[in-house]
Enzyme design. Structure first.
Site, mmCIF file in Angstrom:
data_model
loop_
_atom_site.group_PDB
_atom_site.id
_atom_site.type_symbol
_atom_site.label_atom_id
_atom_site.label_comp_id
_atom_site.label_asym_id
_atom_site.label_seq_id
_atom_site.Cartn_x
_atom_site.Cartn_y
_atom_site.Cartn_z
ATOM 1 N N ILE A 47 0.828 -1.198 0.000
ATOM 2 C CA ILE A 47 0.000 0.000 0.000
ATOM 3 C C ILE A 47 0.867 1.255 0.000
ATOM 4 O O ILE A 47 2.015 1.225 0.448
ATOM 5 C CB ILE A 47 -0.964 -0.019 1.222
ATOM 6 C CG1 ILE A 47 -1.952 1.135 1.193
ATOM 7 C CG2 ILE A 47 -0.197 -0.101 2.532
ATOM 8 C CD1 ILE A 47 -3.079 1.043 2.234
ATOM 9 N N CYS A 48 0.326 2.323 -0.539
ATOM 10 C CA CYS A 48 0.928 3.661 -0.496
ATOM 11 C C CYS A 48 2.213 3.700 -1.329
ATOM 12 O O CYS A 48 2.187 3.468 -2.522
ATOM 13 C CB CYS A 48 1.153 4.063 0.965
ATOM 14 S SG CYS A 48 1.505 5.814 1.230
ATOM 15 N N ALA A 49 3.336 3.967 -0.702
ATOM 16 C CA ALA A 49 4.608 4.044 -1.416
ATOM 17 C C ALA A 49 5.202 2.668 -1.702
ATOM 18 O O ALA A 49 6.061 2.526 -2.574
ATOM 19 C CB ALA A 49 5.609 4.872 -0.604
#
Length: 175
Positions: free
Chosen positions: A101-103
């Site tokens: 998730i995310c980066a």
């Protein structure tokens, strides 16, 4: 026998992106190990210190799923780890679930080649690292085979539920 998942916590991880999957997966009956990359006490991006169950090197490699929280610094620290890279490549070769998730999709998965030929998402703006071999989607959560990716903190619950569904079935997540 319950499914097993590992959530790897590196210094600078995004707290909601780690704690939410741990909570949801444990509620679904998954045996979850929160593993600290370098220590059992890991400081998140907002200063929250989490005590992991054990260090990554003590956690083994036999899991049905690996969850990688984001947070720019946390994802960079995960990406710099040969242990994380080896575990991800092994799990992907075995068709195990890899969730980022995310980066983390951009910083951790892209360098391993795991997203080659896959559709995925990540934190808005980081998709530039995907290149032409990964199909970027703006969906909150993207599931492509054994790979689950999500955009960021606001999508942490949807991400966690997608992992639980993939591991335990749809009937488990309909509460």
């Amino acid at each position: 026998m319950p499914k097993k998942a590992i959530v790897i916590l590196a210094e600078g991880f995004e707290e909601i992106e780690a704690v939410t999957p741990i909570d949801v997966l444990r509620r679904a009956g998954v045996d979850v190990i929160a593993a600290g990359l370098t220590d059992v006490k890991i400081k998140g991006s907002r200063g929250l210190v989490v005590v992991a169950d054990k260090k990554l090197e003590e956690s083994g490699t036999d899991f049905d799923a690996c969850v990688l929280p984001g947070g720019s610094l946390g994802a960079k620290n995960l990406a710099a780890s040969d242990k994380v890279r080896s575990l991800l490549i092994k799990m992907n070769q075995e068709g195990k679930i890899i969730a980022a998730i995310c980066a983390a999709p951009a910083l951790v998965l892209i360098p391993t080649g795991i997203l080659k030929g896959k559709a995925a998402t990540c934190y808005p703006g980081m998709q530039d690292s995907f290149g032409k071999n990964t199909a970027y989607k703006e969906d909150d959560v993207v599931v492509d085979g054994n790979i689950i990716t999500s955009r960021g903190p606001a999508t942490a619950l949807s991400f966690a539920l997608a992992i639980a569904e993939k591991l335990c079935g749809k009937e488990t997540v309909i509460l």
